[in-house]
Scaffold this motif. Structure first.
Motif, PDB file in Angstrom:
ATOM      1  N   GLY A  84     -96.492-100.016-140.412  1.00 44.09           N
ATOM      2  CA  GLY A  84     -96.591 -99.918-138.953  1.00 44.09           C
ATOM      3  C   GLY A  84     -97.151-101.189-138.326  1.00 44.09           C
ATOM      4  N   PHE A  85     -97.518-102.153-139.146  1.00 45.45           N
ATOM      5  CA  PHE A  85     -98.125-103.382-138.624  1.00 45.45           C
ATOM      6  C   PHE A  85     -97.399-104.603-139.220  1.00 45.45           C
ATOM      7  CE2 PHE A  85    -100.911 -99.939-138.009  1.00 45.45           C
ATOM      8  CZ  PHE A  85    -101.487-100.173-136.771  1.00 45.45           C
ATOM      9  N   PRO A  86     -96.190-104.865-138.691  1.00 49.77           N
ATOM     10  CA  PRO A  86     -95.374-105.936-139.261  1.00 49.77           C
ATOM     11  C   PRO A  86     -96.078-107.296-139.135  1.00 49.77           C
ATOM     12  CG  PRO A  86     -94.153-104.682-137.588  1.00 49.77           C
ATOM     13  CD  PRO A  86     -95.576-104.264-137.498  1.00 49.77           C
ATOM     14  N   ASN A  87     -95.815-108.150-140.080  1.00 51.82           N
ATOM     15  CA  ASN A  87     -96.316-109.544-140.046  1.00 51.82           C
ATOM     16  C   ASN A  87     -97.833-109.636-139.891  1.00 51.82           C
ATOM     17  OD1 ASN A  87     -93.596-109.936-140.127  1.00 51.82           O
ATOM     18  ND2 ASN A  87     -93.542-111.518-138.537  1.00 51.82           N
ATOM     19  N   MET A  88     -98.522-108.584-140.307  1.00 52.86           N
ATOM     20  CA  MET A  88     -99.993-108.638-140.296  1.00 52.86           C
ATOM     21  C   MET A  88    -100.483-108.530-141.744  1.00 52.86           C
ATOM     22  SD  MET A  88    -102.666-106.047-138.473  1.00 52.86           S
ATOM     23  CE  MET A  88    -103.783-105.158-139.531  1.00 52.86           C
ATOM     24  N   PHE A  89    -101.438-109.362-142.076  1.00 54.40           N
ATOM     25  CA  PHE A  89    -102.006-109.339-143.424  1.00 54.40           C
ATOM     26  C   PHE A  89    -103.532-109.235-143.320  1.00 54.40           C
ATOM     27  CE2 PHE A  89     -98.035-111.761-143.788  1.00 54.40           C
ATOM     28  CZ  PHE A  89     -97.398-111.062-144.799  1.00 54.40           C
TER      29      PHE A  89
END
Ligand code: NAP
Length: 532
Positions: A415-420
């Motif tokens: 649910g949190f694309p491109n987040m690391f």
């Protein structure tokens, strides 16, 4: 038009290395740091006695052989000011300062599917957009002050160790109350006792502490060690805790009791928590084995502390040794032999209130000039929830994680694309040498971003199925150990209302790294990849 490739939150060990790693890969990056200096946890926790209990040779970056050869640590265990000097040296050496904005807190981040980017808002009112949002905000950043009735009325100053005044505090001639006897309380207490008129240690739970045996790092020893630093780092990467440790490889319960006592005595004399708990294979999985170690440690407390009643009160009970973070100190227990130190048992006689002149328990009143809280942190999720992070469809991270933190490999959330998340929930993080785990995560994320760009993928997102399976595995491994048995910050028990979830991966750094590498080699298995 997106402003940056990557926004990094925080400039502690992870943020600093993230800036370097992304820049070296040709990406544009900016780190925002709330403090007016870099260092993260080591910037904020500047209380007297603050010292890392992982050895300097391990608690340092491995990414640059030149750096590890040129930097000299002065002691076996690095003190907080020396760690800050080291990090400043790193930031200067690798040209990182221009890419770190101090005095700026990230207040929120929202995913915009249309532009496949994050809009990141900061405390100075600005918004910056980036393809990738990387939290390096730390596992132990949001500090906790207990909600004690009447604290507002206290006439003296009070402090939390995680926000220590940069000019220091003069406790000379003062009656000081200390609440909290975890790793921090145990470090700060002897420093206060050395100068205060009187120190009252308000103890709710007694803790196990092994000696540090801290000492200067001699030049000859350093030279010899550095000649094989690369091999040592390679061993560390494959090790369980991120520090190579030699154990017997046998269960304590299979050993003759005299041999066990001899080995523990040797390791007690040598100092250090990891070699001590790692001496045998069953200490953290069998209660019976754990009891052997616990009793050995209680005996050391009894032989150190003169007053038998105080010694008994300092003897931890009711949870397995190691299931709350093992503390390290050379002088904590002996401090209770000083005439100006009193131990107050607030488990059986709880604090009822704070009044203008001191603290009242159910049994007594204590007149105090100052109060110190070493009462810990909202671990792992606290710093993330302090930002208003909104993923796909505007869903807040807080809602997505309402029942407990969930992250695939502990690095990315569905649910949190491109987040690391560097050393996020579900990775070895706080159960390992943090610097080693930070480097592993940062390098994995860097390689992932470089790969995505090379393939023309604009987005990456952990699938819900892969995440659920991973968290199930994390919990299965944890449940095969004694760790979930304690009411510790590891399970969120120190924060009222926090879901009780054990969110660290306990299968070891080496196997974890292999799993992350295998996921990458399989084209980021378990992640959904979006087109350009
Ligand atoms: P902590 O381990 O969470 O300890 C907090 C202490 O405060 C505990 O003794 C706790 O008692 C007590 N406490 C909390 N709320 C209280 C309340 N309302 N009333 C009375 N007592 C209360 O926090 P920490 O010592 O800051 O350490 C956190 C972590 O930071 C460590 O576990 C470690 O990972 C890291 N750390 C490392 C080092 C190092 O490397 N040497 C040094 C410091 C910290 P209960 O146990 O009863 O809850």
């Amino acid at each position: 038009m997106v402003d940056l490739d990557v926004v990094v939150v925080g400039a502690g060990f992870s943020g600093i290395y993230a800036v370097h790693a992304f820049r070296s890969a040709g990406l544009t990056v900016k780190a925002f740091e709330a403090g007016d200096g870099i260092g993260g946890t080591w910037f904020w926790n500047s209380y007297p006695g603050a010292r890392c209990d992982v050895e300097s040779k391990d608690y340092s970056y491995a990414f640059s052989p030149e750096l590890e050869q040129e930097w000299s640590w002065s002691e076996r265990y690095p003190a907080q000011p020396e760690i800050l000097r080291y990090l400043s040296h790193v930031a200067g050496k690798f040209g990182l300062w221009p890419h770190i904005q101090l005095n700026t807190r990230v207040t929120g981040a929202s995913w915009d599917a249309a532009t496949a980017s994050w809009a990141v808002t900061t405390s100075d009112g600005a918004t910056v957009t980036a393809r990738y949002f990387v939290s390096a905000a730390g596992c132990l950043s949001e500090f906790q002050v207990p909600d004690l009735p009447g604290l507002d009325s206290f006439e003296g100053p009070w402090y939390h160790t995680a926000r220590w005044p940069k000019d220091g505090v003069d406790f000379a001639g003062k009656r000081v109350g200390l609440v909290g006897t975890g790793s921090t309380g145990i470090q700060v207490a002897p420093e206060i006792a050395a100068v205060a008129d009187h120190l009252y240690v308000f103890q709710r739970t007694a803790n196990f502490a092994v000696p540090n045996r801290n000492r200067p790092w001699e030049e000859a020893e350093e030279r010899a060690f550095k000649s094989r630093y690369r091999e040592y780092r390679a061993e560390a990467r494959e090790s369980f805790l991120g520090v190579p440790i030699t154990g017997t490889g046998r269960p304590v319960l299979s050993e003759p009791p005299d041999d066990v006592q001899r080995l523990f005595t040797e390791r007690w004399r040598a100092g250090g928590g990891m070699p001590f708990l790692g001496a045998y294979t069953d200490v953290l999985v069998s209660q019976e084995a754990n009891d052997v170690v616990a009793e050995f440690m209680r005996d050391r407390i009894r032989e150190t502390v003169d007053d038998p009643a105080v010694a008994e009160l300092l003897c931890p009970r009711g949870y397995p040794v190691g299931s709350k973070r093992l503390c390290q100190s050379d002088d904590y227990y002996a401090m209770f032999n000083r005439p100006n130190v009193s131990l107050v048992d607030i488990r059986s006689t709880p604090v009822e209130s704070v009044y203008p002149g001191g603290v009242k328990t159910s049994a007594d009143s204590y007149e105090l000039d100052s109060l110190v809280f070493a009462t810990g942190f909202d671990a792992l999720t606290g710093a993330l929830f302090a930002m208003d992070i909104r993923g796909a469809g505007g869903v807040p991270l807080r809602s997505a994680w309402a029942a407990g933190a969930q992250a695939y490999l502990g690095v990315a959330a569905a649910g949190f694309p491109n987040m690391f998340i560097i050393t996020g929930p579900g990775s070895p993080s706080v159960f390992s040498n943090m610097v080693l785990s930070i480097e592993q995560h940062v390098e994995w994320v860097r390689d992932c971003v470089v790969w995505l760009r090379s393939r023309g993928h604009a987005t990456i997102e952990a699938t819900a199925a892969a995440q659920a399976e991973w968290m199930e595995h994390v919990s299965e491994v944890a449940n095969s150990t004694l760790f979930p048995r304690a009411d510790s910050w590891y399970v969120g028990a120190n924060i009222p209302g926090k879901p009780r979830v054990f969110t660290s991966y306990l299968a070891g750094c080496g196997p974890y790294r292999a799993r992350c590498d295998a996921v990458a080699a399989a084209g980021y298995e378990g992640f959904a990849l979006g087109g350009p």
